[in-house]
Design a protein around this motif. Structure first.
Motif, PDB file in Angstrom:
ATOM      1  N   UNK A 157       1.487  -4.670  -2.079  1.00  0.00           N
ATOM      2  CA  UNK A 157       1.577  -3.415  -1.377  1.00  0.00           C
ATOM      3  C   UNK A 157       0.569  -2.460  -2.022  1.00  0.00           C
ATOM      4  N   UNK A 158      -0.291  -1.862  -1.198  1.00  0.00           N
ATOM      5  CA  UNK A 158      -1.303  -0.931  -1.699  1.00  0.00           C
ATOM      6  C   UNK A 158      -1.073   0.449  -1.097  1.00  0.00           C
ATOM      7  N   UNK A 159      -1.643   1.457  -1.734  1.00  0.00           N
ATOM      8  CA  UNK A 159      -1.561   2.827  -1.231  1.00  0.00           C
ATOM      9  C   UNK A 159      -2.970   3.321  -0.963  1.00  0.00           C
ATOM     10  N   UNK A 160      -3.217   3.787   0.245  1.00  0.00           N
ATOM     11  CA  UNK A 160      -4.510   4.348   0.616  1.00  0.00           C
ATOM     12  C   UNK A 160      -4.322   5.340   1.749  1.00  0.00           C
ATOM     13  N   UNK A 161      -4.999   6.465   1.662  1.00  0.00           N
ATOM     14  CA  UNK A 161      -4.900   7.470   2.707  1.00  0.00           C
ATOM     15  C   UNK A 161      -3.534   8.101   2.829  1.00  0.00           C
ATOM     16  N   UNK A 162      -2.762   8.144   1.743  1.00  0.00           N
ATOM     17  CA  UNK A 162      -1.433   8.738   1.789  1.00  0.00           C
ATOM     18  C   UNK A 162      -0.386   7.835   2.414  1.00  0.00           C
ATOM     19  N   UNK A 163      -0.739   6.576   2.658  1.00  0.00           N
ATOM     20  CA  UNK A 163       0.197   5.627   3.250  1.00  0.00           C
ATOM     21  C   UNK A 163       0.240   4.365   2.397  1.00  0.00           C
ATOM     22  N   UNK A 164       1.330   3.623   2.490  1.00  0.00           N
ATOM     23  CA  UNK A 164       1.440   2.351   1.789  1.00  0.00           C
ATOM     24  C   UNK A 164       1.438   1.226   2.810  1.00  0.00           C
ATOM     25  N   UNK A 165       0.692   0.171   2.514  1.00  0.00           N
ATOM     26  CA  UNK A 165       0.575  -0.970   3.420  1.00  0.00           C
ATOM     27  C   UNK A 165       0.933  -2.244   2.672  1.00  0.00           C
ATOM     28  N   UNK A 166       1.668  -3.120   3.325  1.00  0.00           N
ATOM     29  CA  UNK A 166       1.973  -4.438   2.773  1.00  0.00           C
ATOM     30  C   UNK A 166       0.830  -5.356   3.179  1.00  0.00           C
ATOM     31  N   UNK A 167       0.195  -6.012   2.197  1.00  0.00           N
ATOM     32  CA  UNK A 167      -0.980  -6.824   2.476  1.00  0.00           C
ATOM     33  C   UNK A 167      -0.818  -8.228   1.922  1.00  0.00           C
ATOM     34  N   UNK A 168      -1.543  -9.154   2.541  1.00  0.00           N
ATOM     35  CA  UNK A 168      -1.636 -10.536   2.090  1.00  0.00           C
ATOM     36  C   UNK A 168      -3.100 -10.928   2.127  1.00  0.00           C
ATOM     37  N   UNK A 169      -3.449 -11.937   1.378  1.00  0.00           N
ATOM     38  CA  UNK A 169      -4.839 -12.386   1.330  1.00  0.00           C
ATOM     39  C   UNK A 169      -5.266 -12.907   2.700  1.00  0.00           C
ATOM     40  N   UNK A 170      -6.460 -12.484   3.154  1.00  0.00           N
ATOM     41  CA  UNK A 170      -6.972 -12.890   4.458  1.00  0.00           C
ATOM     42  C   UNK A 170      -6.579 -11.957   5.593  1.00  0.00           C
ATOM     43  N   UNK A 171      -5.740 -10.979   5.329  1.00  0.00           N
ATOM     44  CA  UNK A 171      -5.266 -10.043   6.358  1.00  0.00           C
ATOM     45  C   UNK A 171      -6.327  -8.981   6.655  1.00  0.00           C
ATOM     46  N   UNK A 172      -6.433  -8.578   7.908  1.00  0.00           N
ATOM     47  CA  UNK A 172      -7.318  -7.501   8.325  1.00  0.00           C
ATOM     48  C   UNK A 172      -6.465  -6.323   8.770  1.00  0.00           C
ATOM     49  N   UNK A 173      -6.805  -5.108   8.289  1.00  0.00           N
ATOM     50  CA  UNK A 173      -6.028  -3.944   8.673  1.00  0.00           C
ATOM     51  C   UNK A 173      -6.909  -2.708   8.729  1.00  0.00           C
ATOM     52  N   UNK A 174      -6.418  -1.693   9.414  1.00  0.00           N
ATOM     53  CA  UNK A 174      -7.122  -0.414   9.558  1.00  0.00           C
ATOM     54  C   UNK A 174      -6.526   0.587   8.583  1.00  0.00           C
ATOM     55  N   UNK A 175      -7.401   1.249   7.805  1.00  0.00           N
ATOM     56  CA  UNK A 175      -6.971   2.277   6.860  1.00  0.00           C
ATOM     57  C   UNK A 175      -7.767   3.543   7.140  1.00  0.00           C
ATOM     58  N   UNK A 176      -7.362   4.646   6.521  1.00  0.00           N
ATOM     59  CA  UNK A 176      -8.093   5.895   6.680  1.00  0.00           C
ATOM     60  C   UNK A 176      -9.556   5.696   6.298  1.00  0.00           C
ATOM     61  N   UNK A 177     -10.434   6.486   6.856  1.00  0.00           N
ATOM     62  CA  UNK A 177     -11.870   6.351   6.660  1.00  0.00           C
ATOM     63  C   UNK A 177     -12.227   6.402   5.174  1.00  0.00           C
ATOM     64  N   UNK A 178     -12.938   5.364   4.686  1.00  0.00           N
ATOM     65  CA  UNK A 178     -13.271   5.247   3.277  1.00  0.00           C
ATOM     66  C   UNK A 178     -14.690   5.704   2.962  1.00  0.00           C
ATOM     67  N   UNK A 179     -15.571   5.771   3.935  1.00  0.00           N
ATOM     68  CA  UNK A 179     -16.946   6.187   3.698  1.00  0.00           C
ATOM     69  C   UNK A 179     -17.785   5.099   3.053  1.00  0.00           C
ATOM     70  N   UNK A 180     -17.464   3.841   3.270  1.00  0.00           N
ATOM     71  CA  UNK A 180     -18.202   2.711   2.717  1.00  0.00           C
ATOM     72  C   UNK A 180     -18.949   2.001   3.838  1.00  0.00           C
TER      73      UNK A 180
END
Length: 99
Positions: A1-24
């Motif tokens: 579980x990671x925290x980014x953009x003020x939200x927490x997301x449950x993640x697994x290896x190989x998963x694709x997800x949308x997060x707040x804009x990172x500027x990368x």
């Protein structure tokens, strides 16, 4: 579980997800500090246990969220405003989870 953009997301290896804009840029690597690591029966939580843990991801691209339309109205003054918003997101793919 990671925290980014003020939200927490449950993640697994190989998963694709949308997060707040990172500027990368597309293809860049990103690291996240995990909030919780669950590996079978082992659960790591707390700063002491998660000191060496990290989640790595690769930026796939940028996307836009759904269009949100709003309307405000003020009676007796002919005040009305129609507005819209579309949030920008960064698409990432989780490449590794280190404990």
């Amino acid at each position: 579980m990671i925290a980014t953009g003020g939200k927490q997301e449950r993640v697994e290896e190989g998963q694709t997800l949308s997060v707040e804009l990172l500027g990368k840029a597309e293809g860049e690597a990103v690291e996240f500090a995990p909030v919780l690591v669950v590996d079978g029966e082992t659960v790591l939580a707390g700063p002491a246990q998660l000191a060496g843990a990290k989640v790595t991801a690769r930026v796939v691209g940028e996307t836009k969220g759904p269009k949100i339309r709003g309307f405000t109205y003020k009676p007796k003054t002919r005040g009305r405003t129609k507005w819209g918003h579309r949030q920008h997101y960064t698409e990432i793919e989780i490449t590794g989870i280190q404990r």
